[in-house]
Design a protein around this motif. Structure first.
Motif, short mmCIF file in Angstrom:
data_model
loop_
_atom_site.label_atom_id
_atom_site.label_comp_id
_atom_site.label_asym_id
_atom_site.label_seq_id
_atom_site.Cartn_x
_atom_site.Cartn_y
_atom_site.Cartn_z
N LEU A 165 -13.22 0.83 -17.61
CA LEU A 165 -12.32 1.65 -18.42
C LEU A 165 -13.06 2.91 -18.84
CD1 LEU A 165 -9.76 0.89 -21.06
CD2 LEU A 165 -11.80 2.06 -21.88
N ASN A 166 -12.42 4.06 -18.61
CA ASN A 166 -12.94 5.34 -19.09
C ASN A 166 -12.50 5.52 -20.53
OD1 ASN A 166 -13.83 5.83 -16.46
ND2 ASN A 166 -11.95 6.91 -15.90
N LEU A 167 -13.44 5.83 -21.41
CA LEU A 167 -13.08 6.02 -22.81
C LEU A 167 -12.28 7.31 -23.02
CD1 LEU A 167 -16.34 4.87 -24.63
CD2 LEU A 167 -14.18 3.62 -24.38
N THR A 168 -12.46 8.27 -22.14
CA THR A 168 -11.70 9.53 -22.23
C THR A 168 -11.07 9.83 -20.87
OG1 THR A 168 -13.73 10.78 -21.77
CG2 THR A 168 -13.10 10.48 -24.09
N PRO A 169 -10.05 9.06 -20.49
CA PRO A 169 -9.42 9.27 -19.19
C PRO A 169 -8.79 10.65 -19.09
CG PRO A 169 -8.11 7.78 -20.51
CD PRO A 169 -9.39 8.00 -21.25
N ARG A 170 -8.83 11.19 -17.90
CA ARG A 170 -8.40 12.57 -17.68
C ARG A 170 -6.93 12.80 -18.03
NH1 ARG A 170 -8.54 15.59 -11.77
NH2 ARG A 170 -7.71 17.61 -12.46
N PHE A 171 -6.08 11.81 -17.79
CA PHE A 171 -4.64 12.01 -17.94
C PHE A 171 -4.05 11.19 -19.10
CE2 PHE A 171 -5.51 13.11 -13.50
CZ PHE A 171 -4.97 14.38 -13.47
N TYR A 172 -4.85 10.99 -20.13
CA TYR A 172 -4.36 10.30 -21.32
C TYR A 172 -4.62 11.15 -22.55
CZ TYR A 172 -3.68 6.69 -24.87
OH TYR A 172 -3.24 5.97 -25.95
N PRO A 173 -3.65 11.30 -23.44
CA PRO A 173 -2.29 10.74 -23.42
C PRO A 173 -1.47 11.26 -22.23
CG PRO A 173 -2.85 11.57 -25.60
CD PRO A 173 -3.89 12.07 -24.67
N CYS A 174 -0.57 10.41 -21.76
CA CYS A 174 0.25 10.75 -20.60
C CYS A 174 1.32 11.78 -20.97
CB CYS A 174 0.92 9.51 -20.05
SG CYS A 174 -0.22 8.20 -19.57
N ARG A 175 1.67 12.63 -20.01
CA ARG A 175 2.77 13.57 -20.24
C ARG A 175 4.07 12.81 -20.49
NH1 ARG A 175 4.09 15.80 -15.73
NH2 ARG A 175 2.58 14.78 -14.37
N THR A 176 4.25 11.73 -19.78
CA THR A 176 5.40 10.84 -19.94
C THR A 176 5.04 9.50 -19.32
OG1 THR A 176 7.74 10.45 -19.41
CG2 THR A 176 6.45 11.68 -17.79
N VAL A 177 5.60 8.43 -19.87
CA VAL A 177 5.39 7.10 -19.28
C VAL A 177 6.67 6.56 -18.66
CG1 VAL A 177 3.52 6.54 -20.87
CG2 VAL A 177 5.89 5.90 -21.45
N GLU A 178 7.77 7.26 -18.84
CA GLU A 178 9.06 6.72 -18.42
C GLU A 178 9.16 6.48 -16.91
OE1 GLU A 178 12.59 8.29 -20.13
OE2 GLU A 178 11.81 8.23 -22.17
N PRO A 179 8.77 7.44 -16.04
CA PRO A 179 8.88 7.16 -14.61
C PRO A 179 8.08 5.94 -14.18
CG PRO A 179 8.57 9.51 -14.98
CD PRO A 179 8.34 8.82 -16.30
N ALA A 180 6.87 5.78 -14.72
CA ALA A 180 6.04 4.63 -14.36
C ALA A 180 6.65 3.33 -14.86
CB ALA A 180 4.63 4.80 -14.92
N ALA A 181 7.04 3.31 -16.12
CA ALA A 181 7.60 2.09 -16.71
C ALA A 181 8.91 1.71 -16.02
CB ALA A 181 7.82 2.29 -18.20
N GLN A 182 9.75 2.69 -15.78
CA GLN A 182 11.04 2.40 -15.15
C GLN A 182 10.86 1.96 -13.70
OE1 GLN A 182 13.60 5.79 -15.85
NE2 GLN A 182 13.43 5.58 -18.07
#
Length: 206
Positions: free
Chosen positions: A77-94
């Motif tokens: 696990l990266n403590l500072t991931p490049r793309f977090y916080p995510c712009r949106t999670v809806e496409p992935a979750a859906q």
């Protein structure tokens, strides 16, 4: 008697859900229980607070705990991931919801998304990235389910998951549900295993 089930209400971008994912799956399999993924967004109605709006002291401690748990569980696990916080999670979750409704291996796809965000610096808000992850885990049929917008039935399930979480009194993720019993946090998985074991024992003795 109906098949025992382990429902997981979780944020697709939650590091804690990522930490607990594989163990939860193993627990469900050992108990002969059906694994049901219920992706949701932050449950503000029940007190959920986005990480970046919390006081600095809480954000700093969050990082300390992530570091402790990644070492304890030996999970990358990266403590500072490049793309977090995510712009949106809806496409992935859906897309995970769509894969589950299609009878595909939604867990494998979901875990690839979680690992992509937290260990591989992948942008899980990007549709092409999601299609690549889907293709690698659930094939071309799964990649075709990555759409924005999704069909109305998928969007309805996405909203329904949140409504059910609110109704159940869930306030944070991941929350695991066995029957009507709630277990908040991946550090409660031992209790989940016990609850499923009791459920399975009850099923076998009826």
């Amino acid at each position: 008697m109906s098949e025992p089930a382990l429902q997981i209400f979780y944020g697709i971008s939650s590091p804690w859900a990522y930490f607990g994912a594989q163990r939860a799956k193993n627990i469900a399999e050992a108990a002969g229980a059906k694994l049901v993924l219920r992706p949701i967004r932050i449950i503000e109605a029940n007190g959920g607070i986005p990480l970046r709006t919390r006081p600095d002291s809480r954000q700093n401690y969050h990082a300390v705990e992530l570091d402790r748990w990644r070492k304890f569980l030996d999970i990358p696990l990266n403590l500072t991931p490049r793309f977090y916080p995510c712009r949106t999670v809806e496409p992935a979750a859906q897309a995970v919801i769509s894969a589950q409704q299609a009878g595909l291996d939604a867990f494998a796809f979901s875990f690839a998304i979680q690992r992509g965000l937290w260990a591989e610096d992948r942008d899980i808000a990007d549709l092409d990235t999601l299609r690549e992850l889907a293709r690698a885990t659930i094939g071309a049929e799964g990649a075709a389910l990555v759409r924005d917008p999704q069909p109305e039935a998928i969007i309805a399930q996405w909203h329904g998951n949140l409504a059910e979480a609110e109704r159940r009194g869930i306030f944070g993720t991941p929350t695991y549900m066995v029957g009507d019993e709630l277990f908040w946090g991946q550090d409660r998985l031992d209790f989940v295993a016990r609850a499923l074991g009791a459920t399975q024992h009850s099923k076998e003795t009826v």
